[in-house]
Design a protein around this motif. Structure first.
Motif, mmCIF file in Angstrom:
data_model
loop_
_atom_site.group_PDB
_atom_site.id
_atom_site.type_symbol
_atom_site.label_atom_id
_atom_site.label_comp_id
_atom_site.label_asym_id
_atom_site.label_seq_id
_atom_site.Cartn_x
_atom_site.Cartn_y
_atom_site.Cartn_z
ATOM 1 N N HIS A 174 96.713 25.332 50.176
ATOM 2 C CA HIS A 174 96.946 26.267 49.075
ATOM 3 C C HIS A 174 96.012 27.474 49.149
ATOM 4 O O HIS A 174 96.441 28.618 48.967
ATOM 5 N N ALA A 175 94.739 27.213 49.411
ATOM 6 C CA ALA A 175 93.771 28.314 49.467
ATOM 7 C C ALA A 175 94.123 29.289 50.584
ATOM 8 O O ALA A 175 94.129 30.512 50.379
ATOM 9 N N ALA A 176 94.423 28.763 51.766
ATOM 10 C CA ALA A 176 94.768 29.639 52.892
ATOM 11 C C ALA A 176 96.020 30.449 52.589
ATOM 12 O O ALA A 176 96.115 31.634 52.939
ATOM 13 N N SER A 177 96.986 29.818 51.923
ATOM 14 C CA SER A 177 98.237 30.522 51.622
ATOM 15 C C SER A 177 98.024 31.641 50.617
ATOM 16 O O SER A 177 98.657 32.707 50.701
ATOM 17 N N ALA A 178 97.130 31.432 49.652
ATOM 18 C CA ALA A 178 96.841 32.468 48.662
ATOM 19 C C ALA A 178 96.122 33.649 49.308
ATOM 20 O O ALA A 178 96.433 34.820 49.032
ATOM 21 N N VAL A 179 95.169 33.361 50.197
ATOM 22 C CA VAL A 179 94.436 34.423 50.895
ATOM 23 C C VAL A 179 95.364 35.171 51.856
ATOM 24 O O VAL A 179 95.310 36.409 51.958
ATOM 25 N N TYR A 180 96.228 34.434 52.545
ATOM 26 C CA TYR A 180 97.169 35.074 53.483
ATOM 27 C C TYR A 180 98.062 36.075 52.752
ATOM 28 O O TYR A 180 98.327 37.164 53.260
ATOM 29 N N LYS A 181 98.534 35.715 51.562
ATOM 30 C CA LYS A 181 99.371 36.653 50.801
ATOM 31 C C LYS A 181 98.583 37.903 50.419
ATOM 32 O O LYS A 181 99.113 39.019 50.450
ATOM 33 N N GLU A 182 97.313 37.713 50.070
ATOM 34 C CA GLU A 182 96.460 38.872 49.776
ATOM 35 C C GLU A 182 96.370 39.813 50.977
ATOM 36 O O GLU A 182 96.424 41.037 50.832
ATOM 37 N N VAL A 250 108.433 32.211 39.267
ATOM 38 C CA VAL A 250 107.050 32.528 39.627
ATOM 39 C C VAL A 250 106.497 33.573 38.661
ATOM 40 O O VAL A 250 107.087 34.638 38.484
ATOM 41 N N GLU A 251 105.394 33.228 38.046
ATOM 42 C CA GLU A 251 104.682 34.198 37.212
ATOM 43 C C GLU A 251 103.529 34.766 38.030
ATOM 44 O O GLU A 251 102.513 34.097 38.255
ATOM 45 N N GLU A 252 103.706 35.995 38.512
ATOM 46 C CA GLU A 252 102.765 36.551 39.476
ATOM 47 C C GLU A 252 101.387 36.853 38.875
ATOM 48 O O GLU A 252 100.437 37.094 39.614
ATOM 49 N N ASN A 253 101.271 36.843 37.548
ATOM 50 C CA ASN A 253 99.957 37.056 36.942
ATOM 51 C C ASN A 253 99.127 35.773 36.926
ATOM 52 O O ASN A 253 97.954 35.793 36.545
ATOM 53 N N GLU A 254 99.729 34.665 37.350
ATOM 54 C CA GLU A 254 99.014 33.393 37.443
ATOM 55 C C GLU A 254 98.540 33.175 38.880
ATOM 56 O O GLU A 254 98.929 33.901 39.797
ATOM 57 N N PHE A 255 97.720 32.145 39.075
ATOM 58 C CA PHE A 255 97.316 31.748 40.425
ATOM 59 C C PHE A 255 98.478 30.991 41.065
ATOM 60 O O PHE A 255 98.942 29.977 40.537
ATOM 61 N N ASN A 256 98.955 31.497 42.200
ATOM 62 C CA ASN A 256 100.073 30.880 42.915
ATOM 63 C C ASN A 256 99.694 30.585 44.349
ATOM 64 O O ASN A 256 98.766 31.191 44.907
ATOM 65 N N VAL A 257 100.434 29.665 44.948
ATOM 66 C CA VAL A 257 100.170 29.234 46.326
ATOM 67 C C VAL A 257 101.504 28.946 47.016
ATOM 68 O O VAL A 257 102.548 28.870 46.364
#
Length: 420
Positions: A174-182, A250-257
């Motif tokens: 999850h963490a890697a996927s969130a950073v990758y999207k960034e 998907v609520e993009e203002n929330e933390f997503n993975v």
């Protein structure tokens, strides 16, 4: 050469094109100094009821090297179901294109993020070959058994040491996927789609209409006090589907993975140190990956795969285990947005908590069923008295009944059975 491997599913109809000619070019690319195949054996990779959405074949190859020595290797081949045996639904859900993208592009990128940050973290097996034709997508993987990986007994469910490793591995993904999207921007549109989309409404509600009368009938056989209270809260097929669409928005203002999407025990494998401690944990089966709230993977994992003695008792503790590793990984990978607090995670779990009901009344039926030759996608979806009888057997399976005796009161106490 080694003894012939045992086939765990003699009922699997293995396609004829899975043969020596198909694997020869794979070996030429993957095995140094490969000369020729001496012996080719193909067997089912899983027992009946262990896999529902694809054909899984283990291919064992005795090979000759160019220096005259001999050896053995093996692979796992994964390909689509026959179009008339559940394949149409799998195709409609876009499972194989997702999995191909995950193995060939995204997982290697996630692993690289960790490597660049100084940590060697393995998330999934090596994919050595992909093929896409008009008829099917086929993936060939390293056979993790060659590195002594194995599944945990799904009918026992994960004990605390195993589920701790699983929750930490989920946090890494999850963490890697969130950073990758960034770093790289939004994922492909297919990762925003789930079964709960308008194009699937008719198919899904028809299946629920077919299944629900038998399910509600079985509920009255479970021996749960005040069962009519729970039956009265059971949502209609249309209300169930509406709720599924709502949860998957998907609520993009929330933390997503990028969720694994099918995070139950058979889709994780472990190997062990000599003293019996878990050494490595690794994901398999990335067909249902979806961008959205991490609550979905967490609820799915806990409901399907935690052992009964800890499933509800340690529920809040599980969220804490996950959150601690998530924070570590997000900091390690230099995530620049706000990192969710533990309180945020619990609020998220509650907000999307009806996913627990979806999982308990859906996939848990299949994942808690002992191995059975009749456990397949075709029988789960077919109309008629024969299929009704097979479904009834899954609904009153003692493993499932014990889980629901615990889960229904637990979810009700949390207000997660209120669909009004």
């Amino acid at each position: 050469m080694s003894a012939k491997p045992i086939n765990p599913n003699e009922h699997l109809d293995i396609p004829q094109w899975i043969n020596e000619d198909y694997f020869r070019p794979i070996l030429e690319k993957d095995v140094d100094n490969f000369d020729r195949i001496v012996n080719f054996t193909r067997i089912a990779a899983t027992a009946p009821g262990e896999n529902y959405t694809s054909i899984m074949v283990r291919v064992v190859l005795d090979i000759l090297f160019k220096d005259g020595s001999q050896g053995q290797t093996s692979y796992i081949l994964k390909t689509g179901l026959d179009i008339n045996k559940g394949g149409a639904m799998v195709n409609q859900m876009g499972m194989f294109p997702k999995e191909k993208e995950m193995y060939k592009v995204l997982v290697p990128q996630f692993v690289k993020l960790f490597k660049d940050a100084g940590q060697d973290i393995e998330l999934a097996p090596k994919c050595v070959h992909t093929e896409e034709t008009p008829e099917r997508i086929t993936l060939v993987f390293e056979d993790l058994r060659r590195r002594n990986f194995q599944n945990f007994d799904r009918l026992k469910g994960f004990d605390l040491p195993h589920i701790r490793c699983v929750l930490r591995k989920l946090a890494e993904l999850h963490a890697a996927s969130a950073v990758y999207k960034e770093l790289c921007g939004p994922y492909d549109d297919m990762f925003y789609k789930s079964l709960f989309s308008e194009q699937n409404r008719m198919m899904a509600t028809k299946l629920k209409e077919l299944r629900d009368p038998g399910y509600i009938k079985a509920m009255r056989e479970w021996g749960i006090p005040e069962i009519e209270k729970y039956i009265n809260k059971y949502p209609s097929p249309s209300k169930f589907f509406d709720n599924g669409i709502k949860i998957n928005q998907v609520e993009e203002n929330e933390f997503n993975v990028l969720n694994h999407g099918d995070s139950w025990s058979n889709n994780l494998m472990f190997n062990y140190k000599e003293n019996g401690e878990i050494d490595q944990t690794i994901f398999v089966d990335l067909q249902l990956s979806k961008w959205g709230t991490p609550a979905q993977d967490l609820l799915y994992m806990i409901i399907t795969s935690a052992s009964l003695d800890i499933k509800t008792k340690e529920f809040d503790h599980f969220i804490q285990i996950y959150h601690e590793r998530l924070v570590e990984c997000l900091k390690l990978l230099n995530y620049t947005k706000r990192i969710p607090t533990l309180k945020d995670m619990h609020i998220m779990i509650f907000k999307y908590g009806s996913w627990a009901f979806n999982t308990a009344t859906g996939v848990l039926v299949a994942t808690s069923m002992p191995s059975d030759k009749d456990s397949n996608m075709d029988n789960m979806m077919a109309p008629g008295p024969e299929a009704d009888a097979i479904r009834h057997k899954t609904f009153i399976n003692p493993y499932y009944v014990k889980a629901m005796q615990q889960l229904l009161p637990f979810l009700d106490r949390k207000g997660l059975l209120d669909f009004e």
